[in-house]
Design an enzyme around this catalytic site. Structure first.
Site, PDB file in Angstrom:
ATOM      1  CG  HIS A  47      -1.975  -1.055   1.213  1.00  0.00           C
ATOM      2  ND1 HIS A  47      -3.261  -0.866   0.772  1.00  0.00           N
ATOM      3  CD2 HIS A  47      -1.903  -2.349   1.621  1.00  0.00           C
ATOM      4  CE1 HIS A  47      -3.948  -1.995   0.911  1.00  0.00           C
ATOM      5  NE2 HIS A  47      -3.136  -2.916   1.426  1.00  0.00           N
ATOM      6  CG  ASN A 103      -8.137  -4.100   1.177  1.00  0.00           C
ATOM      7  OD1 ASN A 103      -7.353  -3.170   1.270  1.00  0.00           O
ATOM      8  ND2 ASN A 103      -7.765  -5.362   1.241  1.00  0.00           N
TER       9      ASN A 103
HETATM   10  C1  HEM Z   1      -0.766  -1.706   5.025  1.00  0.00           C
HETATM   11  C2  HEM Z   1       0.527  -5.991   6.860  1.00  0.00           C
HETATM   12  C3  HEM Z   1      -3.719  -7.885   5.491  1.00  0.00           C
HETATM   13  C4  HEM Z   1      -5.252  -3.452   4.389  1.00  0.00           C
HETATM   14  C5  HEM Z   1      -0.034  -2.723   5.605  1.00  0.00           C
HETATM   15  C6  HEM Z   1       1.301  -2.589   6.121  1.00  0.00           C
HETATM   16  C7  HEM Z   1       1.654  -3.785   6.647  1.00  0.00           C
HETATM   17  C8  HEM Z   1       0.560  -4.691   6.444  1.00  0.00           C
HETATM   18  C9  HEM Z   1       2.958  -4.140   7.344  1.00  0.00           C
HETATM   19  C10 HEM Z   1       2.139  -1.324   6.087  1.00  0.00           C
HETATM   20  C11 HEM Z   1       1.765  -0.469   7.264  1.00  0.00           C
HETATM   21  C12 HEM Z   1       2.500   0.832   7.328  1.00  0.00           C
HETATM   22  O1  HEM Z   1       3.690   0.880   7.024  1.00  0.00           O
HETATM   23  O2  HEM Z   1       1.857   1.845   7.725  1.00  0.00           O
HETATM   24  C13 HEM Z   1      -0.516  -6.879   6.670  1.00  0.00           C
HETATM   25  C14 HEM Z   1      -0.542  -8.252   7.125  1.00  0.00           C
HETATM   26  C15 HEM Z   1      -1.728  -8.788   6.718  1.00  0.00           C
HETATM   27  C16 HEM Z   1      -2.459  -7.736   6.027  1.00  0.00           C
HETATM   28  C17 HEM Z   1       0.578  -8.932   7.895  1.00  0.00           C
HETATM   29  C18 HEM Z   1      -2.284 -10.181   6.908  1.00  0.00           C
HETATM   30  C19 HEM Z   1      -1.918 -10.975   7.880  1.00  0.00           C
HETATM   31  C20 HEM Z   1      -4.526  -6.850   5.124  1.00  0.00           C
HETATM   32  C21 HEM Z   1      -5.941  -6.937   4.898  1.00  0.00           C
HETATM   33  C22 HEM Z   1      -6.371  -5.676   4.595  1.00  0.00           C
HETATM   34  C23 HEM Z   1      -5.221  -4.799   4.631  1.00  0.00           C
HETATM   35  C24 HEM Z   1      -6.765  -8.197   5.025  1.00  0.00           C
HETATM   36  C25 HEM Z   1      -7.756  -5.186   4.299  1.00  0.00           C
HETATM   37  C26 HEM Z   1      -8.856  -5.752   4.727  1.00  0.00           C
HETATM   38  C27 HEM Z   1      -4.162  -2.616   4.466  1.00  0.00           C
HETATM   39  C28 HEM Z   1      -4.220  -1.196   4.166  1.00  0.00           C
HETATM   40  C29 HEM Z   1      -2.927  -0.703   4.341  1.00  0.00           C
HETATM   41  C30 HEM Z   1      -2.103  -1.819   4.746  1.00  0.00           C
HETATM   42  C31 HEM Z   1      -5.443  -0.417   3.738  1.00  0.00           C
HETATM   43  C32 HEM Z   1      -2.474   0.727   4.125  1.00  0.00           C
HETATM   44  C33 HEM Z   1      -2.719   1.518   5.389  1.00  0.00           C
HETATM   45  C34 HEM Z   1      -2.477   2.982   5.126  1.00  0.00           C
HETATM   46  O3  HEM Z   1      -3.232   3.579   4.345  1.00  0.00           O
HETATM   47  O4  HEM Z   1      -1.529   3.528   5.702  1.00  0.00           O
HETATM   48  N1  HEM Z   1      -0.460  -4.026   5.792  1.00  0.00           N
HETATM   49  N2  HEM Z   1      -1.686  -6.600   6.008  1.00  0.00           N
HETATM   50  N3  HEM Z   1      -4.123  -5.543   4.949  1.00  0.00           N
HETATM   51  N4  HEM Z   1      -2.878  -2.942   4.808  1.00  0.00           N
HETATM   52 FE1  HEM Z   1      -2.279  -4.759   5.403  1.00  0.00          FE
END
Ligand code: HEM
Ligand code: NDP
Length: 501
Positions: free
Chosen positions: A54, A127
């Site tokens: 992202h 999402n």
């Molecule tokens: C961002 C991990 C599943 C939505 C991120 C980031 C990590 C991460 C490490 C970066 C965070 C940052 O640097 O600020 C994971 C892991 C998942 C997972 C380990 C599963 C075990 C999901 C799922 C969704 C999701 C299922 C949605 C339903 C997002 C979104 C961001 C993000 C929207 C961006 C947040 C922002 O706008 O700063 N994710 N994620 N992720 N993830 Fe996940």
């Protein structure tokens, strides 16, 4: 107009901001020109690591207003009265591309909202799809690896993507949505948002319900075809930033209605699907949408980096009255995000303006570390540990979540493929999409897996066959004929229906 004096970051006036101090007019430069060194050193530190996923995103600030009474489900203060409001911050994003990626690429969109409530910040990090590709966190890093660049070619690899998905058939639900019309929204203002996971709410009597969060787009649902998106990317890579910024700048404020689906705690054992499985939705006819409130985004951040790059959204940010669920993926995310923030932003990342509570008073005992630019001695410098005799803050047991009954043996339960994995994608394919939408799905899928080897194609077609034979046959025919051109998507095919349909 009198202008302020330019100063160093230590506050001293600066004699020049464009001529280096040199020994003679031709140089060399004096090492003592510290402001030149400072300026170059600052520039070298202007980037922080991009988000590991992202990375490309667009954000806005706004207001949330409670429009309906849900106090029977939650004691969260923000929902205590219709008319309550709080500030909100959003960040919408693509998943796979890097910070410089084009906006209008086919990808899932992140949908993050931070609610600055008087009981602390509540984040929904979702999402624009109600489900996800995998349902065990062990698979997440591998899944993301298939979306990023190949180690040798340094290119995105359809072979890796479809090789992985074919081995994880539970992903077919999400891949179907991704390859459908909704895979390229025209910008963040024309898509729904979903919390995706099952969360929980508890009320003043300690009764728990499982809930799903839905953000219903109040603008038209609008999407690009591959062809339209490619043409657009040829003229601008920043179409989402332009559309969002300009809309808000011109006073056209995008809105979403927050809805919840609700399931009494005990009913989780009686439904014919696992309500904590992130690859499944809760069908609307069994669990109708209940309207809760309205989000309006009416302010462009004064400084994009400060409020959007520095934003740290985390599913671990919850408030009393809202809780987690047994969903395995959610449990992992509760750990992973704050860990990512400590690495990406630094120890006290929550003190940054985007992340600091706006409406809640902060009382914690974290101490030293990078970005320690705030005080929390609670009026007495000796109150820096707990318990203490100096009147420092104490925990409040009244905000404790009601106990949750857990059953079963601790084990590593295989996430095996079941028939249930095909029921919901089949319903989407046969009942939600019409013939024209299915045709475009076939072509988009054929375009996406076109570069793959035949064995990978066959494995993926075998998964589609289990969803519906017409699905596999349609994609195969489009692939064999090289028929992957999709004209513009008619808006009428895709208009949102009333939230309680
Ligand atoms: C961002 C991990 C599943 C939505 C991120 C980031 C990590 C991460 C490490 C970066 C965070 C940052 O640097 O600020 C994971 C892991 C998942 C997972 C380990 C599963 C075990 C999901 C799922 C969704 C999701 C299922 C949605 C339903 C997002 C979104 C961001 C993000 C929207 C961006 C947040 C922002 O706008 O700063 N994710 N994620 N992720 N993830 Fe996940
Ligand atoms: P409904 O007919 O009540 O809901 C269908 C949902 O699908 C609507 O929310 C609709 O959004 C949405 N939709 C339409 N086209 C697409 C698309 N191309 N990609 C993603 N979503 C789309 O039936 P059910 O609740 O029984 O769900 C049937 C199937 O619809 C599910 O198996 C799932 O695949 C999909 N779905 C279900 C959702 C849910 O939370 N129940 C949410 C989203 C999708 P809109 O209202 O804008 O038309």
């Amino acid at each position: 107009m009198t202008k302020d004096r330019l100063t160093t970051s230590a506050g001293a006036p600066v004699p020049s901001n464009n001529t280096s101090a040199t020994a003679g007019p031709r140089g060399p430069v004096m090492l003592e020109d510290y402001q030149l060194v400072e300026k170059l050193a600052h520039q070298n530190r202007e980037r922080i690591p991009e988000r590991v996923v992202h990375a490309k995103g667009w954000g806005a600030e706004g207001t949330f207003t409670v429009t309906h009474d849900i106090t029977k489900y939650t004691c969260a203060k923000i929902f205590s009265q219709v008319g309550n409001t709080c500030d909100i911050l959003s960040r919408w994003s693509t998943v796979a591309g890097e910070l410089g990626a084009a906006d209008a690429e086919r990808d899932v969109r992140g949908f993050s909202i931070k609610f600055y409530t008087e009981e602390g910040n509540w984040d929904v990090v979702g999402n624009n799809t109600p489900i996800f590709f995998v349902r065990d966190a062990f698979k997440f890093p591998d899944f993301i690896r298939t979306q990023k660049r190949h180690p040798k070619t340094n290119l995105r690899s359809p072979e890796a993507m479809f090789d992985f998905w074919a081995a994880q058939p539970e992903s077919v639900h999400q891949v179907t949505i991704l390859m459908s019309d909704r895979g390229i929204p025209v910008n963040p203002m024309h898509m729904h948002g979903y919390g995706s996971h099952t969360y929980s709410m508890w009320n003043a009597q300690g009764g728990r319900h499982w809930v799903k969060f839905h953000f219903r787009c109040q603008q038209e649902i609008k999407n690009y075809s591959n062809g339209e998106a490619e043409k657009l990317i040829g003229s601008t890579r920043e179409s989402y930033q332009e559309d969002l910024y300009n809309a808000i700048d011109e006073g056209q404020f995008p809105k979403w209605e927050l809805n919840i689906q609700v399931m009494p705690e005990e009913q989780a054992n009686d439904v014919d699907f696992n309500p904590f499985d992130l690859t499944k939705v809760w069908p609307h006819d069994q669990f109708p949408l209940i309207p809760v409130g309205m989000l309006e985004f009416n302010k462009n951040p004064e400084n994009y980096f400060q409020m959007v790059e520095n934003a740290a959204f985390s599913p671990s940010n919850k408030i009393p009255g809202i809780g987690f669920s047994p969903d395995k993926m959610l449990q992992a995310r509760v750990f992973s995000y704050a860990d990512a923030h400590r690495y990406r932003l630094g120890t006290h990342y929550e003190a940054l303006p985007a992340n600091a509570p706006k409406a809640a008073k902060l009382n914690h005992y974290h101490k030293d570390g990078s970005m320690r630019f705030f005080t929390n001695d609670f009026g007495n410098p000796d109150a820096y540990y707990e318990p203490n005799q100096y009147g420092g803050p104490v925990a409040d047991p009244s905000v404790k979540e009601p106990p949750l009954k857990i059953s079963g043996d601790m084990d590593r339960y295989e996430q095996v493929e079941t028939d249930a994995d095909y029921v919901q994608p089949r319903k989407l394919y046969t009942e939600v999409l019409d013939a024209a939408q299915r045709d475009r799905l076939h072509k988009n899928m054929a375009a996406a897996f076109g570069p793959c080897s035949q064995p990978v194609k066959e494995r993926w077609l075998a998964v589609l066959e289990k969803v519906h034979p017409d699905y596999a046959a349609g994609v195969r025919a489009a692939d064999e004929a090289g028929d992957t051109d999709v004209n513009a998507i008619p808006v009428s095919d895709d208009t949102p229906v009333d939230s309680n349909d």
